[in-house]
Design an enzyme around this catalytic site. Sequence first.
Site, short mmCIF file in Angstrom:
data_model
loop_
_atom_site.label_atom_id
_atom_site.label_comp_id
_atom_site.label_asym_id
_atom_site.label_seq_id
_atom_site.Cartn_x
_atom_site.Cartn_y
_atom_site.Cartn_z
N ASP A 80 3.21 26.14 11.07
CA ASP A 80 3.43 27.67 11.42
C ASP A 80 3.76 28.19 9.50
O ASP A 80 3.93 27.72 8.58
CB ASP A 80 4.12 28.61 11.54
CG ASP A 80 4.06 29.80 11.95
OD1 ASP A 80 2.46 30.01 12.30
OD2 ASP A 80 4.51 31.00 11.03
N SER A 81 3.00 29.01 9.21
CA SER A 81 2.20 29.65 7.61
C SER A 81 3.97 29.95 7.03
O SER A 81 4.07 30.42 6.52
CB SER A 81 1.05 30.97 8.00
OG SER A 81 0.98 31.95 8.48
N TYR A 109 -0.54 33.88 5.96
CA TYR A 109 -1.98 33.63 5.89
C TYR A 109 -2.78 34.53 6.21
O TYR A 109 -4.83 33.97 5.77
CB TYR A 109 -1.67 31.95 7.21
CG TYR A 109 -2.13 30.96 6.56
CD1 TYR A 109 -0.94 30.83 4.89
CD2 TYR A 109 -2.22 29.84 6.44
CE1 TYR A 109 -0.39 29.13 4.55
CE2 TYR A 109 -1.22 28.50 6.58
CZ TYR A 109 -0.99 28.55 5.14
OH TYR A 109 -0.12 27.15 5.21
N GLY A 110 -2.59 35.45 6.84
CA GLY A 110 -3.44 36.26 7.54
C GLY A 110 -4.85 36.75 6.94
O GLY A 110 -5.85 37.46 7.31
N CYS A 115 0.42 28.68 14.59
CA CYS A 115 0.07 29.96 14.32
C CYS A 115 -1.89 30.45 13.89
O CYS A 115 -2.37 29.00 14.08
CB CYS A 115 -0.20 29.08 12.43
SG CYS A 115 -0.97 30.43 10.54
N ASN A 116 -1.95 31.25 14.66
CA ASN A 116 -3.08 31.20 15.27
C ASN A 116 -4.24 31.56 13.65
O ASN A 116 -5.41 31.35 13.62
CB ASN A 116 -2.97 33.01 16.02
CG ASN A 116 -3.10 32.79 16.60
OD1 ASN A 116 -3.13 32.75 18.35
ND2 ASN A 116 -1.45 33.32 17.28
N THR A 117 -4.02 31.86 13.05
CA THR A 117 -4.59 31.77 11.61
C THR A 117 -5.57 30.60 10.86
O THR A 117 -6.49 30.23 11.03
CB THR A 117 -3.73 32.91 10.83
OG1 THR A 117 -3.64 34.14 10.76
CG2 THR A 117 -5.06 33.02 9.26
N GLU A 147 8.59 39.22 9.44
CA GLU A 147 8.79 38.82 7.80
C GLU A 147 10.07 39.52 7.33
O GLU A 147 10.95 39.39 6.41
CB GLU A 147 8.12 38.27 6.97
CG GLU A 147 6.70 37.53 8.01
CD GLU A 147 6.97 36.17 7.77
OE1 GLU A 147 7.53 35.88 6.48
OE2 GLU A 147 6.93 34.70 8.55
N CYS A 159 -0.40 35.95 17.67
CA CYS A 159 0.42 35.65 16.22
C CYS A 159 1.80 35.16 16.86
O CYS A 159 2.18 36.52 17.63
CB CYS A 159 -0.22 37.06 15.45
SG CYS A 159 1.42 36.76 13.64
N THR A 160 2.14 34.33 16.76
CA THR A 160 3.57 33.68 16.94
C THR A 160 4.61 34.70 16.43
O THR A 160 6.15 34.83 16.59
CB THR A 160 3.60 32.08 16.83
OG1 THR A 160 3.69 32.56 14.33
CG2 THR A 160 2.33 31.45 16.77
N HIS A 161 3.94 35.49 15.27
CA HIS A 161 4.71 36.51 14.91
C HIS A 161 5.20 38.17 16.18
O HIS A 161 6.43 38.47 16.55
CB HIS A 161 4.76 37.15 13.66
CG HIS A 161 4.97 36.63 12.43
ND1 HIS A 161 4.55 35.57 11.57
CD2 HIS A 161 5.55 36.55 11.33
CE1 HIS A 161 4.81 34.84 11.38
NE2 HIS A 161 5.33 34.98 11.03
#
Length: 274
Positions: free
Chosen positions: A11-12, A43-44, A74-76, A159, A193-195
């Site tokens: 993941d980013s 990354y988005g 990571c979706n992006t 974040e 988005c995994t966040h």
Amino acid sequence: MSAYHPIGIFDSGYGGLTVLKEIVRKLPQYDYIYLGDNARTPYGTRSFDTVYHYTLECVQHLFSMGCRLVILACNTASAKALRNIQQLDLEKINPDYRVLGVIRPTTEVIGNYSKSGEVGILATKGTVTSESYLVEIEKFFPDVKVYQEACPMWVPLVENNEYMSAGADFFVKKHIDHLLEQSPAIDTLLLACTHYPLLLPKIKEHIPNNITILSQGEIVADSLADYLHRHPEMDEQCSKGGQIRFFTTDSPEDFSRQASLFYGEPVQAEKLSL
């Protein structure tokens, strides 16, 4: 099997830990390496070319550490890099290695949750711009209408540990309102988005009770279990010692401190220099 071939989870930053948590819960017997590219997150907002090169670099590092199967949690990265890596790079690196993403497993099932046939996607700008969800959902559920909303502030809120703040309320409500204004018939929301699972308490405050909210962790874990069942040749290569190692391209102390919010238990990270 004595050889060490963990499953790589990339993941980013921290978000992929929400996916890893569910994968480990579903498949605790395997070895795993988690790599967060925190030094270059987010990354988005980056270009397709930049995300592709960053993701490929990290995937190659995971291969060099023994991984033969890597999940882009990571979706992006899944939207902007996965196809190129699968089609252009794996044949040159090793045709027996595999890289999988989080978009396809989700789009294969999302239509099953919607009664109205209208779903909403909450994602980063990069994922929305890629239109990956529109394309993939069309393949599996051609009659489902898809509405998207980019939420550029959501990842920074998470974040920076501001996801329970009043500022988070403002931005969560703003983007949910924008999405639901597109159609009153939306009955399923995907947190693409995994966040975003960390914002789930806030999200629930701003949507009607009849809307189903989908996070990707359990969906991806079920899909990986099915993949390994259908590909015993890959399953046999994955080592099964129940070990998990965590790596970050930034400060391991910072990563270890923040990671527990996403993973749900203490994490001890190591530094990976690219």
